[in-house]
Design a protein around this motif. Structure first.
Motif, PDB file in Angstrom:
ATOM      1  N   GLU A 179      -3.511   8.861  15.743  1.00 23.74           N
ATOM      2  CA  GLU A 179      -2.574   7.768  15.514  1.00 23.74           C
ATOM      3  C   GLU A 179      -2.924   6.769  14.479  1.00 23.74           C
ATOM      4  O   GLU A 179      -4.111   6.849  14.297  1.00 23.74           O
ATOM      5  CB  GLU A 179      -2.550   6.846  16.842  1.00 23.74           C
ATOM      6  N   HIS A 180      -2.008   6.577  13.450  1.00 21.40           N
ATOM      7  CA  HIS A 180      -2.266   5.772  12.424  1.00 21.40           C
ATOM      8  C   HIS A 180      -2.316   4.442  12.791  1.00 21.40           C
ATOM      9  O   HIS A 180      -1.643   4.060  13.664  1.00 21.40           O
ATOM     10  CB  HIS A 180      -1.388   6.201  11.332  1.00 21.40           C
ATOM     11  N   ALA A 181      -3.291   3.732  12.297  1.00 22.90           N
ATOM     12  CA  ALA A 181      -3.428   2.199  12.583  1.00 22.90           C
ATOM     13  C   ALA A 181      -2.383   1.358  11.724  1.00 22.90           C
ATOM     14  O   ALA A 181      -2.150   1.559  10.461  1.00 22.90           O
ATOM     15  CB  ALA A 181      -4.968   1.586  11.923  1.00 22.90           C
ATOM     16  N   ILE A 182      -1.550   0.865  12.467  1.00 26.10           N
ATOM     17  CA  ILE A 182      -0.486  -0.168  11.878  1.00 26.10           C
ATOM     18  C   ILE A 182      -0.438  -1.447  12.293  1.00 26.10           C
ATOM     19  O   ILE A 182      -0.730  -1.693  13.702  1.00 26.10           O
ATOM     20  CB  ILE A 182       0.872   0.563  12.356  1.00 26.10           C
ATOM     21  N   ASP A 183      -0.465  -2.447  11.406  1.00 21.11           N
ATOM     22  CA  ASP A 183      -0.631  -3.682  11.833  1.00 21.11           C
ATOM     23  C   ASP A 183       0.640  -4.526  11.108  1.00 21.11           C
ATOM     24  O   ASP A 183       1.266  -4.250  10.291  1.00 21.11           O
ATOM     25  CB  ASP A 183      -1.663  -4.495  11.888  1.00 21.11           C
ATOM     26  N   THR A 184       0.625  -5.729  11.398  1.00 19.19           N
ATOM     27  CA  THR A 184       1.666  -6.601  10.715  1.00 19.19           C
ATOM     28  C   THR A 184       1.474  -7.007   9.242  1.00 19.19           C
ATOM     29  O   THR A 184       2.317  -6.759   8.301  1.00 19.19           O
ATOM     30  CB  THR A 184       1.619  -8.318  11.496  1.00 19.19           C
ATOM     31  N   THR A 185       0.105  -6.970   8.898  1.00 16.46           N
ATOM     32  CA  THR A 185      -0.230  -6.975   7.294  1.00 16.46           C
ATOM     33  C   THR A 185       0.376  -5.587   6.911  1.00 16.46           C
ATOM     34  O   THR A 185       0.933  -5.951   5.667  1.00 16.46           O
ATOM     35  CB  THR A 185      -1.660  -7.067   7.199  1.00 16.46           C
ATOM     36  N   LEU A 186       0.078  -4.502   7.188  1.00 16.72           N
ATOM     37  CA  LEU A 186       0.581  -3.411   6.565  1.00 16.72           C
ATOM     38  C   LEU A 186       2.409  -3.339   6.271  1.00 16.72           C
ATOM     39  O   LEU A 186       2.812  -2.980   5.417  1.00 16.72           O
ATOM     40  CB  LEU A 186       0.349  -2.103   7.550  1.00 16.72           C
ATOM     41  N   VAL A 187       2.888  -3.713   7.564  1.00 17.26           N
ATOM     42  CA  VAL A 187       4.434  -3.836   7.557  1.00 17.26           C
ATOM     43  C   VAL A 187       4.864  -4.796   6.357  1.00 17.26           C
ATOM     44  O   VAL A 187       5.648  -4.544   5.807  1.00 17.26           O
ATOM     45  CB  VAL A 187       4.980  -4.250   8.814  1.00 17.26           C
ATOM     46  N   ARG A 188       4.111  -5.889   6.335  1.00 11.62           N
ATOM     47  CA  ARG A 188       4.623  -6.978   5.283  1.00 11.62           C
ATOM     48  C   ARG A 188       4.602  -6.249   3.876  1.00 11.62           C
ATOM     49  O   ARG A 188       5.138  -6.476   3.102  1.00 11.62           O
ATOM     50  CB  ARG A 188       3.751  -8.114   5.368  1.00 11.62           C
ATOM     51  N   ARG A 189       3.243  -5.514   3.524  1.00  7.36           N
ATOM     52  CA  ARG A 189       3.003  -4.968   2.223  1.00  7.36           C
ATOM     53  C   ARG A 189       3.936  -3.854   2.010  1.00  7.36           C
ATOM     54  O   ARG A 189       4.552  -3.822   1.096  1.00  7.36           O
ATOM     55  CB  ARG A 189       1.630  -4.359   2.257  1.00  7.36           C
ATOM     56  N   LEU A 190       4.372  -2.990   3.020  1.00  6.02           N
ATOM     57  CA  LEU A 190       5.429  -2.100   2.790  1.00  6.02           C
ATOM     58  C   LEU A 190       6.810  -2.721   2.454  1.00  6.02           C
ATOM     59  O   LEU A 190       7.533  -2.288   1.490  1.00  6.02           O
ATOM     60  CB  LEU A 190       5.474  -1.331   4.027  1.00  6.02           C
ATOM     61  N   VAL A 191       7.135  -3.568   3.430  1.00 10.10           N
ATOM     62  CA  VAL A 191       8.319  -4.208   2.942  1.00 10.10           C
ATOM     63  C   VAL A 191       8.427  -4.855   1.672  1.00 10.10           C
ATOM     64  O   VAL A 191       9.277  -4.774   0.818  1.00 10.10           O
ATOM     65  CB  VAL A 191       8.701  -5.110   4.061  1.00 10.10           C
ATOM     66  N   ARG A 192       7.374  -5.395   1.282  1.00 11.59           N
ATOM     67  CA  ARG A 192       7.387  -6.340  -0.040  1.00 11.59           C
ATOM     68  C   ARG A 192       7.660  -5.483  -1.196  1.00 11.59           C
ATOM     69  O   ARG A 192       8.153  -5.638  -2.189  1.00 11.59           O
ATOM     70  CB  ARG A 192       6.118  -7.238  -0.008  1.00 11.59           C
ATOM     71  N   GLY A 193       6.746  -4.298  -1.134  1.00  7.11           N
ATOM     72  CA  GLY A 193       6.603  -3.210  -1.941  1.00  7.11           C
ATOM     73  C   GLY A 193       7.940  -2.560  -2.478  1.00  7.11           C
ATOM     74  O   GLY A 193       8.218  -2.168  -3.461  1.00  7.11           O
ATOM     75  N   GLN A 194       8.639  -2.143  -1.292  1.00  3.94           N
ATOM     76  CA  GLN A 194       9.819  -1.508  -1.504  1.00  3.94           C
ATOM     77  C   GLN A 194      11.211  -2.099  -1.361  1.00  3.94           C
ATOM     78  O   GLN A 194      12.188  -1.625  -1.798  1.00  3.94           O
ATOM     79  CB  GLN A 194       9.703  -0.249  -0.445  1.00  3.94           C
TER      80      GLN A 194
END
Length: 291
Positions: free
Chosen positions: A8-23
């Motif tokens: 399982e890959h580690a996923i958290d709110t910070t990662l989601v924010r970075r992905l959304v902001r970047g793309q």
């Protein structure tokens, strides 16, 4: 929830924010909120008021992004809402797979033992949907999961669960012995778990998670009879959907197979899935309810 899968890959709110902001910078300022979920394939986050972000937890689940997008794009008219795929993201920020942004659907997940109006109507409408689709994995003959089911029954019998392996094997044997589906393949959802069914005022209004959709034996979409309903509402559901005895037996076998495979795997890591598996097995009469 604990870590459910070894890979399982580690996923958290910070990662989601970075992905959304970047793309998808147009959504960069929207709040990101983790959603409590019994799901085993994706981590799900709410994005603002109208969107959700779904990120596969493992490489095995990553292929579901494309499968679900195809399934949702070919659905005909249904009496309930289904999510729309608003965008698909690419691997980035150390996250290795594609991910998706879906529209938000209002409603509360169904709860075991509660009556659900409109469930039979949805199952029949989906079955009548003539859109083409790939074979659904859970719409294939039960013999394909015979080894895994028997292995899970044996594993579960070695735990401290109040489980009757002999009774489970009898249910499974009846399902395997039932005549196979020989009519044209039906359109299927394939994963009608309570957490995928959204209700408002006791009525089914939305259905989530279409990655397992396809065509095949309609028995798989009878599983809410045991993972959600009670004896009384099960009877009403059966009367409304009107499956033949063989299809009903295969549906019961599917519900058993899924539950005995889920419970040993998730009993210490996913309280929602393991509780539902126990509910199924109790409804099937192969596990004693805890007092």
């Amino acid at each position: 929830m604990g870590r459910m899968h070894a890979d399982e890959h580690a996923i958290d709110t910070t990662l989601v924010r970075r992905l959304v902001r970047g793309q998808f910078p147009r959504w960069a300022d929207l709040p990101v909120t983790p959603l409590a979920s019994g799901g085993t394939v994706n981590a799900v986050y709410r994005l603002g008021d109208d969107l959700t972000v779904r990120l596969p937890l493992t490489g095995g689940g990553a292929a579901d992004i494309a499968k679900e997008r195809r399934a949702l794009s070919t659905l005909g008219e249904l009496p309930v809402a289904v999510p729309a795929v608003v965008a698909v993201g690419e691997p980035a920020e150390g996250y290795p797979w594609a991910w998706a942004v879906h529209s938000w659907l209002d409603g509360a997940p169904a709860l075991e033992g509660r009556a659900v109006r409109g469930l039979a109507e949805f199952v029949l409408a989906l079955r009548a949907n003539t859109a083409a689709g790939p074979p659904a994995r859970r719409g294939q003959p039960l013999a394909g999961v015979d080894t895994a089911t028997r292995r899970a029954i044996e594993e579960l019998s070695r735990t401290d669960e109040p489980f009757d392996a002999e009774a489970a094997l009898a249910v499974w044997a009846e399902a395997l012995d039932a005549p196979q589906w020989t009519a044209p393949p039906c359109r299927l959802h394939g994963d009608l778990m309570p957490s995928n069914l959204l209700l408002r005022d006791g009525r089914l209004t939305g259905v989530l998670d279409w990655a397992t959709a396809g065509v095949g034996d309609p028995a798989i979409d009878l599983i809410p009879a045991w993972n959600l309903l009670t004896a009384a509402t099960r009877r009403a559901f059966r009367d409304a959907v009107a499956p033949d005895d063989a299809t009903w037996a295969r549906g019961r076998g599917r519900a058993l197979s899924m539950a005995v495979i889920q419970l040993p795997y998730y009993r210490h890591t996913n309280a929602v899935i393991s509780a539902n598996a126990r509910y199924v097995l109790a409804e099937l009469g192969v596990l004693t309810r805890s007092r």
